[in-house]
Design an enzyme around this catalytic site. Sequence first.
Site, PDB file in Angstrom:
ATOM      1  N   GLU A 192      49.867  45.249  40.813  1.00  0.00           N
ATOM      2  CA  GLU A 192      49.591  45.797  41.931  1.00  0.00           C
ATOM      3  C   GLU A 192      49.177  44.656  42.696  1.00  0.00           C
ATOM      4  OE1 GLU A 192      47.349  49.254  41.913  1.00  0.00           O
ATOM      5  OE2 GLU A 192      46.324  48.863  44.231  1.00  0.00           O
ATOM      6  N   ASN A 235      42.603  50.066  38.860  1.00  0.00           N
ATOM      7  CA  ASN A 235      43.256  51.406  38.843  1.00  0.00           C
ATOM      8  C   ASN A 235      44.178  51.836  37.548  1.00  0.00           C
ATOM      9  OD1 ASN A 235      42.352  51.682  41.575  1.00  0.00           O
ATOM     10  ND2 ASN A 235      44.370  50.854  42.395  1.00  0.00           N
ATOM     11  N   GLU A 316      38.627  55.150  46.311  1.00  0.00           N
ATOM     12  CA  GLU A 316      39.976  55.360  46.613  1.00  0.00           C
ATOM     13  C   GLU A 316      40.873  56.166  45.500  1.00  0.00           C
ATOM     14  OE1 GLU A 316      41.825  51.140  46.976  1.00  0.00           O
ATOM     15  OE2 GLU A 316      41.261  51.288  48.874  1.00  0.00           O
ATOM     16  N   ARG A 360      33.357  51.950  58.388  1.00  0.00           N
ATOM     17  CA  ARG A 360      33.758  51.239  56.840  1.00  0.00           C
ATOM     18  C   ARG A 360      33.310  50.253  56.395  1.00  0.00           C
ATOM     19  NH1 ARG A 360      38.979  50.611  54.420  1.00  0.00           N
ATOM     20  NH2 ARG A 360      38.560  49.098  52.685  1.00  0.00           N
ATOM     21  N   ASP A 389      38.108  43.976  53.263  1.00  0.00           N
ATOM     22  CA  ASP A 389      39.025  44.023  52.024  1.00  0.00           C
ATOM     23  C   ASP A 389      39.710  42.444  52.010  1.00  0.00           C
ATOM     24  OD1 ASP A 389      40.348  44.553  49.871  1.00  0.00           O
ATOM     25  OD2 ASP A 389      41.514  46.393  50.784  1.00  0.00           O
ATOM     26  N   GLU A 411      33.634  38.629  44.227  1.00  0.00           N
ATOM     27  CA  GLU A 411      35.066  39.005  43.594  1.00  0.00           C
ATOM     28  C   GLU A 411      35.732  38.309  44.944  1.00  0.00           C
ATOM     29  OE1 GLU A 411      36.232  43.091  42.770  1.00  0.00           O
ATOM     30  OE2 GLU A 411      37.915  43.002  43.411  1.00  0.00           O
ATOM     31  N   GLU A 417      47.627  39.148  49.282  1.00  0.00           N
ATOM     32  CA  GLU A 417      47.704  40.662  49.454  1.00  0.00           C
ATOM     33  C   GLU A 417      47.886  40.607  51.100  1.00  0.00           C
ATOM     34  OE1 GLU A 417      45.141  43.507  48.166  1.00  0.00           O
ATOM     35  OE2 GLU A 417      46.026  45.084  49.511  1.00  0.00           O
ATOM     36  N   TRP A 563      42.042  53.938  57.725  1.00  0.00           N
ATOM     37  CA  TRP A 563      43.043  53.149  57.282  1.00  0.00           C
ATOM     38  C   TRP A 563      43.945  52.617  58.319  1.00  0.00           C
ATOM     39  CZ3 TRP A 563      44.573  57.625  53.125  1.00  0.00           C
ATOM     40  CH2 TRP A 563      43.750  57.354  51.992  1.00  0.00           C
TER      41      TRP A 563
HETATM   42  O1  GCW Z   1      42.539  45.408  48.485  1.00  0.00           O
HETATM   43  C1  GCW Z   1      42.913  46.773  48.165  1.00  0.00           C
HETATM   44  C2  GCW Z   1      44.187  46.989  47.583  1.00  0.00           C
HETATM   45  C3  GCW Z   1      44.426  47.797  46.477  1.00  0.00           C
HETATM   46  C4  GCW Z   1      43.220  47.665  45.372  1.00  0.00           C
HETATM   47  C5  GCW Z   1      41.942  47.725  46.084  1.00  0.00           C
HETATM   48  C6  GCW Z   1      40.785  47.517  45.220  1.00  0.00           C
HETATM   49  C7  GCW Z   1      43.491  47.932  43.172  1.00  0.00           C
HETATM   50  O2  GCW Z   1      44.958  47.280  48.580  1.00  0.00           O
HETATM   51  O3  GCW Z   1      45.532  47.850  45.967  1.00  0.00           O
HETATM   52  O4  GCW Z   1      43.567  48.490  44.278  1.00  0.00           O
HETATM   53  O5  GCW Z   1      41.793  47.188  47.201  1.00  0.00           O
HETATM   54  O6  GCW Z   1      40.228  46.466  45.496  1.00  0.00           O
HETATM   55  O7  GCW Z   1      40.491  48.394  44.383  1.00  0.00           O
END
Ligand code: GCW
Length: 720
Positions: A192, A235, A316, A360, A389, A411, A417, A563
Amino acid sequence: MPNALGRDEISAARVIGAIWAGALAVLSCAGPAHAEDGYELWLRYRPLPSSYAEGVAAAAPDLTIDAPRSATVDAAATELRRAFAVWLDRPLAIAHAGAGLSLCRVDRPCAEKLPPAAKQASAFPGAFRIDRLDGGGMVISARDDIGLLYGSFALLRHIQQQAPLDAIPQADTPRVAIRMLDHWDNLDGSVERGYAGRSIFQWWRLPGYVDPRLTDYARANASIGINAVAVNNVNAPATFLTPRFIAKTRAIADTLRPYGIRVFLSARFSAPRDLGGLATADPLDRGVQRWWRAKADEIYAAIPDFGGFLVKANSEGQPGPQDYGRTHAEGANMLARAIGKRGVVIWRAFVYDPDPAVERTMQAYNAFQPLDGQFDSNVIVQVKNGPLDFQPREPVSPLFGAMSKTQLGLELQITKEYLGFSTHLAYLAPLFEEALDTGGLGRDGRTTLADIVVGGPTSLIAGVANIGADRNWTGSHFDQANWYAFGRLAWNPALSSDAIAREWAAQTFAPDAALIDAVAALMMTSRQTVVDYMTPLGLAHLMGSDHHHGPAPWVDDLGRPDWNPVYYHRADADGIGFDRTASGSNALGQYPAGLAKRYADESDPALPFLLWFHHKRWDDRLVTGRTVWDELVMRYDRGVAGVDGLAARWGSLRGRIDAPRHAEVAALLKVQQAEARWWRDASIAYFQSLSRRPLPAGHAAPAHPLSWYRDQSFPEAPGR
Ligand code: GCW
């Protein structure tokens, strides 16, 4: 920390090293003996120029080991012998005299020869010293075996950079206990958000066949101090907790253990139901508690140094304690008690409510801050650097500094990404550094994010790995620098991103001062360049849905409002930006006053967070003298010009970098040049459809009409 090098000292040492290296580079014009495909990463041991090699040979004619025999000490000796065989042009013989290079555990007789300072060395696991001895030899000393391995890699790094041997003695101590890679690797071998090919963990062939590549992976991690690895995606299905997969994980753990790396598993909270046949996964249920305790015992029987569980819960769509009306603390503590003193539970704070009444970026704070003080001592709450994110630029998460009674871990995302996958060149250390150096987080107003995450036995910095089975590991040569820099900053968050770029470049390409200057300069501008052409002025989350590739600021039809890119930029005919001040969502109110003031500030012409915290009218005049609209267009064009600059500067290094790697980077930069234009054009076409303002003079119209950009689709984009 005693004996720790500060930023200034490091850069002074670096300047001296660079001058020395520059002088030597003139003498060394030999090309590489190996084909440069990137597999060796920064652990490229190449012949040294003869005068420097003579010094190395004089200080380290042979190797003496005074430490109890262990797999870790063996790994250190093997690595030293691998490098010195090239540098001495003969095998590094094992001796017993201790007059050459030696590895010395300070509880052994060899300690008598050490300088007094070495006897007061730090007790933090992994701390080491490298000293020169009066007789001309060199000694790497530590209290534990892993310190000997880290010290060995530090010496190899020093010599690879052809830094002066006189700059030894050196001492170093990790500032963070758990320096961890989180792999988002799936059972089926996909990754992922991975852009470097398939997973390096070959679940199907394990445990019978362990790819030797995993040993090289362990070497690379140990060389930069990484000591923990979560091998599966957050996940993850509960399958990873079955006996079959515990046996596979054990084979990985056995391979990584000599390099001081502990393995963790992402654990699915509903596992007692999924695997155990229980009717519930309620953390307060006795049967559920017993199930996890037995599962932990089963794992520890196979993997005695198992690190613990990493958990994504109630996020999620993942199951979690809230499914049973319990809190995150109740869920985390239940797992932590199953693990006991043997390890830790790393509980992620990346949560946002499925039915968002609240903005959010404020949700993780609202969910976790009230739980401060309720987590057991072996729970670490792992917080992403920013509140959204992993965007190209975000303010820090307000949770840092707001949970003083909880062990917080940081983290980061190493895989890109949101910064152009492995195609775009973006050196992330400045992003990491910007987060770590953010101050004003404590009550005293002087605490930085780094101050919060360094320290005791459960301190943690984790990075989402960018590693895959591609020959060069990370999908592009420059993405190796992000793995490297992550490890170095997790070891010592006070290192500078520029110094790290330089040591990486010296080892990865060549210790040639002019080359290092050029490569580091290019790396250091690259992240701001990406910010400029993707998300200028504090904009965020403008990317294509699902795959997250390319621009799609127009998207407004996804299942949840938050989103959609339109939720984040809030552009319309009047203006653009998210009002997060007191007149809007007041996310700003989650920060301590001093930091909130800095974030809201509009007087710094860099305006890093302008549209993150403010909604502006298109014609508002900014501190730069331009209107918001003009400034936005200018930033997009600055980003495009920035990539052109990267490509030109890289082009000028042709002939000074081996041809295969030079050509590959050049090809990717061409793609980046085209994609930066695409980001710029699509974004301007869209925002102009709202602002109805002309482009400022000298700025070209987008190449296509807005509809063209909206029509692009990428079903084959990797990483989903
Ligand atoms: O950054 C987002 C990503 C998901 C990811 C999620 C997370 C692993 O798009 O793919 O899932 O965060 O950090 O849990």
